[in-house]
Design a protein around this motif. Structure first.
Motif, PDB file in Angstrom:
ATOM      1  N   SER A  53     -22.742  25.261 -12.519  1.00 48.93           N
ATOM      2  CA  SER A  53     -22.585  26.685 -12.227  1.00 48.93           C
ATOM      3  C   SER A  53     -23.018  27.588 -13.372  1.00 48.93           C
ATOM      4  O   SER A  53     -23.544  28.671 -13.139  1.00 48.93           O
ATOM      5  N   LEU A  54     -22.766  27.175 -14.589  1.00 51.95           N
ATOM      6  CA  LEU A  54     -23.048  28.030 -15.739  1.00 51.95           C
ATOM      7  C   LEU A  54     -24.430  27.737 -16.304  1.00 51.95           C
ATOM      8  O   LEU A  54     -24.819  26.575 -16.450  1.00 51.95           O
ATOM      9  N   GLN A  55     -25.157  28.801 -16.640  1.00 53.32           N
ATOM     10  CA  GLN A  55     -26.486  28.643 -17.233  1.00 53.32           C
ATOM     11  C   GLN A  55     -26.355  28.586 -18.746  1.00 53.32           C
ATOM     12  O   GLN A  55     -25.418  29.108 -19.331  1.00 53.32           O
ATOM     13  N   ASP A  56     -27.323  27.963 -19.380  1.00 55.86           N
ATOM     14  CA  ASP A  56     -27.423  27.904 -20.842  1.00 55.86           C
ATOM     15  C   ASP A  56     -26.273  27.164 -21.512  1.00 55.86           C
ATOM     16  O   ASP A  56     -26.020  27.364 -22.696  1.00 55.86           O
ATOM     17  N   VAL A  57     -25.556  26.342 -20.770  1.00 53.51           N
ATOM     18  CA  VAL A  57     -24.531  25.474 -21.355  1.00 53.51           C
ATOM     19  C   VAL A  57     -24.650  24.101 -20.711  1.00 53.51           C
ATOM     20  O   VAL A  57     -25.183  23.964 -19.606  1.00 53.51           O
ATOM     21  N   LYS A  58     -24.170  23.102 -21.414  1.00 54.93           N
ATOM     22  CA  LYS A  58     -24.200  21.748 -20.886  1.00 54.93           C
ATOM     23  C   LYS A  58     -23.315  21.669 -19.638  1.00 54.93           C
ATOM     24  O   LYS A  58     -22.212  22.212 -19.616  1.00 54.93           O
ATOM     25  N   ALA A  59     -23.810  20.998 -18.608  1.00 53.19           N
ATOM     26  CA  ALA A  59     -23.063  20.868 -17.355  1.00 53.19           C
ATOM     27  C   ALA A  59     -21.796  20.048 -17.571  1.00 53.19           C
ATOM     28  O   ALA A  59     -21.784  19.095 -18.353  1.00 53.19           O
ATOM     29  N   GLU A  60     -20.738  20.432 -16.878  1.00 55.35           N
ATOM     30  CA  GLU A  60     -19.484  19.685 -16.945  1.00 55.35           C
ATOM     31  C   GLU A  60     -19.583  18.465 -16.033  1.00 55.35           C
ATOM     32  O   GLU A  60     -19.949  18.575 -14.864  1.00 55.35           O
ATOM     33  N   VAL A  61     -19.271  17.287 -16.565  1.00 56.22           N
ATOM     34  CA  VAL A  61     -19.324  16.049 -15.798  1.00 56.22           C
ATOM     35  C   VAL A  61     -17.974  15.836 -15.116  1.00 56.22           C
ATOM     36  O   VAL A  61     -16.940  15.754 -15.776  1.00 56.22           O
ATOM     37  N   ASP A  83      -9.298  19.178  -4.963  1.00 56.40           N
ATOM     38  CA  ASP A  83      -8.800  20.214  -5.875  1.00 56.40           C
ATOM     39  C   ASP A  83      -9.558  20.263  -7.200  1.00 56.40           C
ATOM     40  O   ASP A  83      -9.364  21.173  -8.000  1.00 56.40           O
ATOM     41  N   VAL A  84     -10.476  19.323  -7.435  1.00 54.93           N
ATOM     42  CA  VAL A  84     -11.308  19.345  -8.641  1.00 54.93           C
ATOM     43  C   VAL A  84     -12.386  20.426  -8.531  1.00 54.93           C
ATOM     44  O   VAL A  84     -12.798  21.013  -9.523  1.00 54.93           O
ATOM     45  N   PHE A  85     -12.820  20.687  -7.308  1.00 59.35           N
ATOM     46  CA  PHE A  85     -13.905  21.638  -7.080  1.00 59.35           C
ATOM     47  C   PHE A  85     -13.378  23.066  -7.084  1.00 59.35           C
ATOM     48  O   PHE A  85     -12.315  23.354  -6.551  1.00 59.35           O
ATOM     49  N   LYS A  86     -14.168  23.966  -7.689  1.00 61.91           N
ATOM     50  CA  LYS A  86     -13.782  25.368  -7.803  1.00 61.91           C
ATOM     51  C   LYS A  86     -14.616  26.211  -6.834  1.00 61.91           C
ATOM     52  O   LYS A  86     -15.825  26.018  -6.722  1.00 61.91           O
ATOM     53  N   THR A  87     -13.967  27.137  -6.178  1.00 59.21           N
ATOM     54  CA  THR A  87     -14.648  28.025  -5.245  1.00 59.21           C
ATOM     55  C   THR A  87     -15.743  28.805  -5.959  1.00 59.21           C
ATOM     56  O   THR A  87     -15.530  29.328  -7.052  1.00 59.21           O
ATOM     57  N   GLY A  88     -16.920  28.840  -5.351  1.00 55.22           N
ATOM     58  CA  GLY A  88     -18.031  29.593  -5.909  1.00 55.22           C
ATOM     59  C   GLY A  88     -18.864  28.821  -6.927  1.00 55.22           C
ATOM     60  O   GLY A  88     -19.885  29.328  -7.389  1.00 55.22           O
ATOM     61  N   HIS A  89     -18.459  27.609  -7.282  1.00 50.63           N
ATOM     62  CA  HIS A  89     -19.233  26.815  -8.235  1.00 50.63           C
ATOM     63  C   HIS A  89     -20.276  25.982  -7.503  1.00 50.63           C
ATOM     64  O   HIS A  89     -20.176  25.737  -6.307  1.00 50.63           O
ATOM     65  N   ARG A  90     -21.284  25.551  -8.251  1.00 48.86           N
ATOM     66  CA  ARG A  90     -22.355  24.717  -7.704  1.00 48.86           C
ATOM     67  C   ARG A  90     -22.273  23.338  -8.353  1.00 48.86           C
ATOM     68  O   ARG A  90     -22.020  23.216  -9.546  1.00 48.86           O
ATOM     69  N   ASN A 107     -34.076  12.432 -13.498  1.00 44.52           N
ATOM     70  CA  ASN A 107     -34.432  13.287 -12.362  1.00 44.52           C
ATOM     71  C   ASN A 107     -34.989  14.605 -12.908  1.00 44.52           C
ATOM     72  O   ASN A 107     -34.455  15.168 -13.847  1.00 44.52           O
ATOM     73  N   THR A 108     -36.079  15.051 -12.313  1.00 42.43           N
ATOM     74  CA  THR A 108     -36.735  16.283 -12.769  1.00 42.43           C
ATOM     75  C   THR A 108     -36.555  17.430 -11.779  1.00 42.43           C
ATOM     76  O   THR A 108     -37.060  18.515 -12.007  1.00 42.43           O
ATOM     77  N   GLN A 109     -35.868  17.173 -10.692  1.00 40.63           N
ATOM     78  CA  GLN A 109     -35.525  18.242  -9.761  1.00 40.63           C
ATOM     79  C   GLN A 109     -34.029  18.190  -9.518  1.00 40.63           C
ATOM     80  O   GLN A 109     -33.369  17.191  -9.817  1.00 40.63           O
ATOM     81  N   SER A 110     -33.497  19.261  -8.976  1.00 38.50           N
ATOM     82  CA  SER A 110     -32.064  19.362  -8.725  1.00 38.50           C
ATOM     83  C   SER A 110     -31.712  18.675  -7.404  1.00 38.50           C
ATOM     84  O   SER A 110     -32.463  18.757  -6.430  1.00 38.50           O
ATOM     85  N   TYR A 111     -30.563  18.017  -7.388  1.00 36.35           N
ATOM     86  CA  TYR A 111     -30.031  17.387  -6.185  1.00 36.35           C
ATOM     87  C   TYR A 111     -28.641  17.958  -5.914  1.00 36.35           C
ATOM     88  O   TYR A 111     -27.628  17.371  -6.284  1.00 36.35           O
ATOM     89  N   PRO A 112     -28.604  19.149  -5.281  1.00 37.81           N
ATOM     90  CA  PRO A 112     -27.317  19.818  -5.052  1.00 37.81           C
ATOM     91  C   PRO A 112     -26.450  19.076  -4.040  1.00 37.81           C
ATOM     92  O   PRO A 112     -26.948  18.423  -3.130  1.00 37.81           O
ATOM     93  N   VAL A 113     -25.147  19.206  -4.225  1.00 37.99           N
ATOM     94  CA  VAL A 113     -24.157  18.616  -3.328  1.00 37.99           C
ATOM     95  C   VAL A 113     -23.610  19.727  -2.450  1.00 37.99           C
ATOM     96  O   VAL A 113     -23.152  20.752  -2.955  1.00 37.99           O
ATOM     97  N   ASN A 114     -23.652  19.522  -1.144  1.00 36.33           N
ATOM     98  CA  ASN A 114     -23.099  20.474  -0.180  1.00 36.33           C
ATOM     99  C   ASN A 114     -21.671  20.037   0.121  1.00 36.33           C
ATOM    100  O   ASN A 114     -21.445  19.096   0.885  1.00 36.33           O
ATOM    101  N   LEU A 115     -20.697  20.694  -0.485  1.00 43.91           N
ATOM    102  CA  LEU A 115     -19.293  20.298  -0.320  1.00 43.91           C
ATOM    103  C   LEU A 115     -18.785  20.530   1.093  1.00 43.91           C
ATOM    104  O   LEU A 115     -17.897  19.817   1.561  1.00 43.91           O
ATOM    105  N   ALA A 116     -19.332  21.517   1.782  1.00 42.59           N
ATOM    106  CA  ALA A 116     -18.898  21.812   3.140  1.00 42.59           C
ATOM    107  C   ALA A 116     -19.334  20.725   4.119  1.00 42.59           C
ATOM    108  O   ALA A 116     -18.662  20.463   5.109  1.00 42.59           O
ATOM    109  N   ASN A 117     -20.455  20.086   3.826  1.00 41.86           N
ATOM    110  CA  ASN A 117     -20.997  19.043   4.702  1.00 41.86           C
ATOM    111  C   ASN A 117     -21.775  18.035   3.856  1.00 41.86           C
ATOM    112  O   ASN A 117     -22.999  18.025   3.869  1.00 41.86           O
ATOM    113  N   PRO A 118     -21.073  17.182   3.100  1.00 42.65           N
ATOM    114  CA  PRO A 118     -21.774  16.238   2.220  1.00 42.65           C
ATOM    115  C   PRO A 118     -22.652  15.268   3.016  1.00 42.65           C
ATOM    116  O   PRO A 118     -22.198  14.671   3.976  1.00 42.65           O
TER     117      PRO A 118
END
Length: 130
Positions: A53-61, A83-90, A107-118
């Motif tokens: 979700s946050l730009q210019d910082v290391k992603a949280e694992v 409950d680990v997932f936060k509303t509005g986060h990617r 990986n050189t492209q993004s692989y987003p996770v769709n929480l509403a329909n994984p």
């Protein structure tokens, strides 16, 4: 009588809408590389579920899967409490393969996770080491 039946139907319908959400979200997929090469016994694949979700910082694992040696297509499954997932986060899947502690694939492209329909993900990692 009809009024009582109608009230009962409304109550049952309302209660079914109040069922709790599932406790976990299953995120499944596979990681693969397209080059036709066998990797050595000291190869390691690391697959991560990250909050991106946050730009210019290391992603949280949030979760990580690691296996050695890499033998081709590597399946993965993350079972994560909702409950680990936060509303509005990617969230996204990240993968890398190292050989003798040197980065060979990532990986050189993004692989987003769709929480509403994984849906199952196929994550392709690209060669960076020759």
């Amino acid at each position: 009588m009809i009024k009582a039946l109608l009230c009962t139907l409304v109550m049952v319908t309302g209660l079914s809408a109040c069922q709790p959400a599932p406790d976990n979200i299953n995120i499944i997929g596979e990681v693969l590389y397209k080059q036709r090469i066998a990797l050595s016994a000291d190869s390691v694949i690391k697959i991560q579920l990250q909050d991106v979700s946050l730009q210019d910082v290391k992603a949280e694992v949030l979760a990580e899967y690691q296996i050695s040696p890499v033998t081709g297509v590597t399946p993965f499954k993350f079972v994560v409490p909702t409950d680990v997932f936060k509303t509005g986060h990617r969230y996204a899947i990240s993968a890398r393969i190292t050989v003798a502690d040197e980065l060979w694939f990532i990986n050189t492209q993004s692989y987003p996770v769709n929480l509403a329909n994984p849906q199952p993900l196929s994550v392709v990692v690209d060669l960076v080491k020759r």
